[in-house]
Design a protein around this motif. Structure first.
Motif, mmCIF file in Angstrom:
data_model
loop_
_atom_site.group_PDB
_atom_site.id
_atom_site.type_symbol
_atom_site.label_atom_id
_atom_site.label_comp_id
_atom_site.label_asym_id
_atom_site.label_seq_id
_atom_site.Cartn_x
_atom_site.Cartn_y
_atom_site.Cartn_z
ATOM 1 N N UNK A 179 12.373 1.037 -8.657
ATOM 2 C CA UNK A 179 11.201 0.188 -8.918
ATOM 3 C C UNK A 179 10.324 0.821 -9.992
ATOM 4 N N UNK A 180 10.140 2.119 -9.910
ATOM 5 C CA UNK A 180 9.377 2.863 -10.906
ATOM 6 C C UNK A 180 9.905 2.597 -12.316
ATOM 7 N N UNK A 181 11.216 2.702 -12.483
ATOM 8 C CA UNK A 181 11.819 2.496 -13.799
ATOM 9 C C UNK A 181 11.693 1.040 -14.246
ATOM 10 N N UNK A 194 0.815 -1.214 0.000
ATOM 11 C CA UNK A 194 0.000 0.000 0.000
ATOM 12 C C UNK A 194 0.851 1.269 0.000
ATOM 13 N N UNK A 195 2.147 1.107 -0.239
ATOM 14 C CA UNK A 195 3.021 2.258 -0.464
ATOM 15 C C UNK A 195 2.469 3.075 -1.629
ATOM 16 N N UNK A 245 -2.498 12.912 -8.118
ATOM 17 C CA UNK A 245 -2.781 13.760 -9.279
ATOM 18 C C UNK A 245 -1.998 13.292 -10.496
ATOM 19 N N UNK A 246 -0.735 12.950 -10.297
ATOM 20 C CA UNK A 246 0.106 12.493 -11.406
ATOM 21 C C UNK A 246 -0.455 11.220 -12.033
ATOM 22 N N UNK A 247 -0.984 10.333 -11.209
ATOM 23 C CA UNK A 247 -1.566 9.095 -11.720
ATOM 24 C C UNK A 247 -2.755 9.394 -12.629
ATOM 25 N N UNK A 278 0.545 3.280 -6.959
ATOM 26 C CA UNK A 278 0.181 4.097 -8.121
ATOM 27 C C UNK A 278 0.579 3.397 -9.417
ATOM 28 N N UNK A 279 1.737 2.753 -9.413
ATOM 29 C CA UNK A 279 2.182 2.032 -10.607
ATOM 30 C C UNK A 279 1.247 0.869 -10.924
#
Length: 376
Positions: free
Chosen positions: A103-105, A24-25, A136-138, A30-31
């Motif tokens: 992790x995002x990348x 739940x981070x 918001x970015x999501x 979001x990813x």
């Protein structure tokens, strides 16, 4: 504390072949939500950051997946989940890096290859610990079919573009006042290195609602940290927990006086400290389990029982598995740990057979939510 694994969107179990397990981070979650909104037949199940709960494994079983993708490293999503699933013969792949930024990348590289996604040459940049900014970015990333990239003060924009093979035409910077310093550094890089890029900025005002959400999230994390650290022997845990509790107290005081930006920043700091406690407490518990044979067997049996019970409830024939489970329990009670370990191997193999034989039937029944109480 009750923990519920929540699918992001309703999915018929008969159509589901892929489950995404994520903590739940806010960054990793979001990813996962991004993937769910730009693909189909994907179920997302969330687990509390850094916490293993056998009922989460049971929830995954209730979808009878062929494959599970784990987003986040073993600190965020403990390895016990992967062990549980692989024991059943489920294919598991972990997408992660050494932190939320890596992790995002890793996720962005994997989703473009795995799902053959044709994303636009647009990027949404947001600070990796900015709760309101990430939300918001999501939304923007989904609307514009853009890549969402998490940044901090050490982010190298050029390196990221090279890693992802991007030729960016449009960049949107999302920020709250709390993350202004980080995003100013990112803007400076963009001006110096991407001179032909069309850059826009989205500013998010800090409201009482956003500050309160951050406070509530921090409080939940601190409660989890406090519960997990009760029997911990690492002296650093208590000190870090006290800092988190003080930051949360200060956040509430700032909120009550209308200083919402300050409250938001303090709440994020308290949440980060609580996650340190959760990580340290988890490491401490695993060390204790490894050195005590009886405790290790009891914990392993607890994990397996959750899988047996959910399959039993879903109509799978687990008679032999139940008999083996009781035999293991009796051996542990009698102090015959060698026999218990031998029976445990047979029990795991029997449970794998049960799952393989029963998964088609589970899918045919449609998904049935699983609820359970976490047992640290």
């Amino acid at each position: 504390m009750m923990i519920l694994a929540v699918p992001v969107r309703p999915v018929n179990a008969t159509d589901t072949t892929l489950v995404i397990l994520v903590s739940d981070n806010e960054a990793d979650c979001a990813l996962a939500n991004y993937i769910a909104n730009i693909t189909s037949n994907v179920v997302i199940i969330k687990t509390p950051w850094g916490v293993y709960d056998p009922n989460i494994t049971a929830e995954i079983i209730s979808y009878a997946p062929e494959e599970v993708i784990v987003i986040g490293g073993p600190i965020a999503v403990p390895d016990e989940y992967i062990e549980d699933l692989r024991d059943l013969g489920i294919t598991v792949e972990r997408w992660y890096g050494k932190n939320r930024y890596e992790t995002n990348l890793a996720v962005l590289k994997n989703i473009t290859a795995r799902f053959q996604l044709q994303l636009q040459n647009r990027v949404i940049l947001v600070a990796g610990k900015d709760l309101a900014g990430i939300k918001k970015a999501l939304r923007l990333a989904i609307q514009e079919r853009a890549m969402i990239i998490l940044v901090n003060q050490t982010t190298d924009i050029t390196r990221i573009m090279e890693m992802l093979g991007l030729r960016i035409k449009s960049v949107t910077i999302v920020e709250t006042p709390v993350m202004n310093r980080t995003m100013l550094m990112i803007q400076k890089q963009l001006r110096e290195r991407l001179k032909e890029c069309n850059c826009t900025k989205v500013l998010i005002n800090m409201t009482a609602e956003r500050a309160l959400e951050a406070i509530q999230m921090a409080e939940e994390k601190i409660n989890t940290a406090r519960e997990l650290s009760r029997n911990a022997t690492n002296p650093a845990i208590e000190n870090v927990l006290k800092i988190a509790e003080k930051q949360l107290e200060d956040a509430k005081e700032a909120y009550n006086t209308g200083k919402y930006g300050l409250a938001y920043g303090l709440a994020l700091a308290a949440k980060a400290k609580a996650e340190v406690v959760i990580r340290l407490a988890g490491e401490n518990m695993r060390m204790m389990i490894m050195t005590k044979t009886k405790l290790k067997l009891e914990k392993e049996l607890l994990r397996i029982e959750a899988r047996i019970r959910v399959m039993e409830r879903l109509g799978v024939n687990v008679t032999v598995a139940l008999q083996l489970m009781e035999a293991v329990r009796a051996a542990i009670k009698n102090g015959d740990y060698d026999t218990a370990q031998e029976l445990m191997i047979k029990l795991k193999e029997q449970l794998r057979i049960c799952y393989m034989r029963g998964k088609k039937m589970i899918r045919g029944r449609g998904h049935m939510p699983v609820r359970g109480r976490r047992k640290p």
